[in-house]
Design an enzyme around this catalytic site. Structure first.
Site, mmCIF file in Angstrom:
data_model
loop_
_atom_site.group_PDB
_atom_site.id
_atom_site.type_symbol
_atom_site.label_atom_id
_atom_site.label_comp_id
_atom_site.label_asym_id
_atom_site.label_seq_id
_atom_site.Cartn_x
_atom_site.Cartn_y
_atom_site.Cartn_z
ATOM 1 N N VAL A 108 39.183 31.364 41.709
ATOM 2 C CA VAL A 108 40.534 31.838 42.507
ATOM 3 C C VAL A 108 42.537 31.556 40.995
ATOM 4 O O VAL A 108 42.794 31.628 42.116
ATOM 5 C CB VAL A 108 41.091 30.684 43.231
ATOM 6 C CG1 VAL A 108 39.541 31.073 44.612
ATOM 7 C CG2 VAL A 108 40.866 29.338 42.898
ATOM 8 N N HIS A 124 36.482 35.087 46.482
ATOM 9 C CA HIS A 124 36.667 33.711 47.026
ATOM 10 C C HIS A 124 38.372 33.046 47.034
ATOM 11 O O HIS A 124 39.827 32.011 47.729
ATOM 12 C CB HIS A 124 36.851 32.674 45.823
ATOM 13 C CG HIS A 124 35.000 32.585 46.975
ATOM 14 N ND1 HIS A 124 34.232 31.396 45.538
ATOM 15 C CD2 HIS A 124 34.206 33.052 47.359
ATOM 16 C CE1 HIS A 124 32.768 31.711 45.470
ATOM 17 N NE2 HIS A 124 33.165 32.473 47.103
ATOM 18 N N CYS A 152 55.179 26.606 57.624
ATOM 19 C CA CYS A 152 55.726 28.525 57.715
ATOM 20 C C CYS A 152 57.376 28.582 58.467
ATOM 21 O O CYS A 152 57.515 28.148 59.379
ATOM 22 C CB CYS A 152 54.676 29.022 58.706
ATOM 23 S SG CYS A 152 55.189 30.459 59.200
ATOM 24 N N PRO A 219 25.600 28.842 29.303
ATOM 25 C CA PRO A 219 24.882 28.130 27.631
ATOM 26 C C PRO A 219 24.412 27.381 29.074
ATOM 27 O O PRO A 219 22.971 26.605 27.694
ATOM 28 C CB PRO A 219 25.525 26.749 27.495
ATOM 29 C CG PRO A 219 27.051 26.838 28.764
ATOM 30 C CD PRO A 219 26.705 28.618 29.455
ATOM 31 N N ALA A 236 31.052 31.934 27.333
ATOM 32 C CA ALA A 236 31.995 33.320 27.522
ATOM 33 C C ALA A 236 32.561 33.883 26.827
ATOM 34 O O ALA A 236 32.514 34.921 26.259
ATOM 35 C CB ALA A 236 32.304 33.198 29.041
#
Ligand code: OAD
Length: 250
Positions: A108, A124, A152, A219, A236
């Site tokens: 995310v 996600h 909101c 790994p 990576a």
């Protein structure tokens, strides 16, 4: 199954070079080297006492919106401080070399986008986006709101991070696009994911069922490791730049 301990297999280099469509699935492991903790790594500091799976749920938010909002604020802070690592950058470079490239991420954070990746399917959601739990309006400047959690402006409902919580369904369009990309590509790479959480965990197996070679970069062993066509056991941030250099000399 062809193992790759360390070095990059010549067969894999040829497959990458000749692929017209590469699909990649990433998990938290690709952001680990940017300092963003993986989902199953112990959390640090104040949050060490909490299990993410107990916080990332609609029930947890309704029960204690302040706690859940503050946990996401802490994670947003980590993401904003983090930088894309060589693994993210290598995937953005790979996308430029291939005629069709689909990046499916369970993460995310916005590190793939900041690294330059274009065609991203965020399964996600996005921790940097906020929406109302009642009227679903997206609010850009929620974070300036002094209430915790913010309310909101339209309906006064509680604002929540725009991420998928446990027990919630994934965005239908994104999920369909991900399954199609797993079925139609020439090569599937599964990077930095424990391959434990459905429906994402099924994606590499769908590729295998369609006779598409699957490369795992991790790994550690995962439920995918024994079935993967190639297993590159490593971080990576190290393996991907090496792979891109070996295939495209970039
Ligand atoms: P996990 O925390 O489950 O797994 C992270 C994986 O990354 C592990 O397999 C590690 O071995 C591997 N890893 C760690 N460092 C790495 C590195 N430098 N390079 C490559 N791999 C590395 O995270 P995910 O698999 O992403 O869902 O978790 C999937 C989902 O579970 C998350 O998206 C989240 C969680 O439930 C939701 O929030 C809905």
């Amino acid at each position: 199954m062809e193992w790759d301990e360390g070095g990059i297999h010549q067969g894999l280099i040829a497959k990458l070079r000749n692929s017209n469509h590469i699909t990649v699935l990433t998990g938290a492991g690709i952001s680990a080297e940017s300092g963003v903790p993986t989902f199953r790594q112990a959390q640090s500091g104040l949050w060490a006492q909490y299990d993410p799976q107990q916080l990332a749920t609609p029930q947890a938010f309704r029960r204690n919106p302040r706690l859940v909002w503050e946990w996401y604020s802490w994670r947003r802070e980590l993401v904003n401080k983090a930088k894309p690592n060589p693994g993210h950058i290598a995937l953005a470079t790979m996308e430029q070399q291939v005629s069709r490239f689909t990046l499916i991420t369970q993460n995310v954070d916005d590190l793939h986008r900041r690294a330059g990746s274009q065609n991203i399917i965020a399964l996600h959601g996005d921790i940097l986006k906020t929406r109302c739990i009642d009227c679903h309006t997206y609010t850009e400047d929620a974070l300036q709101n002094e209430n915790i959690p913010p309310r909101c402006f339209h309906c006064g409902g509680l604002l929540r991070p725009d991420v998928v919580w446990f027990g919630e369904s994934l965005p239908t369009e994104a999920l369909e696009a991900a399954f199609t990309a797993a079925r139609e590509c020439d090569l599937f790479l599964s990077i930095g994911t424990s391959t434990l959480v459905e429906p994402s965990a099924s994606l590499p197996f769908i590729a295998l069922q369609n006779d598409i070679p699957v490369v795992e970069i991790n790994p550690e062993e995962t439920p995918l490791s024994r079935s993967a066509t190639y297993q590159l056991k490593g971080a990576a941030g190290k393996v991907l730049p090496e792979l891109v250099r070996s295939v495209w000399q970039v």
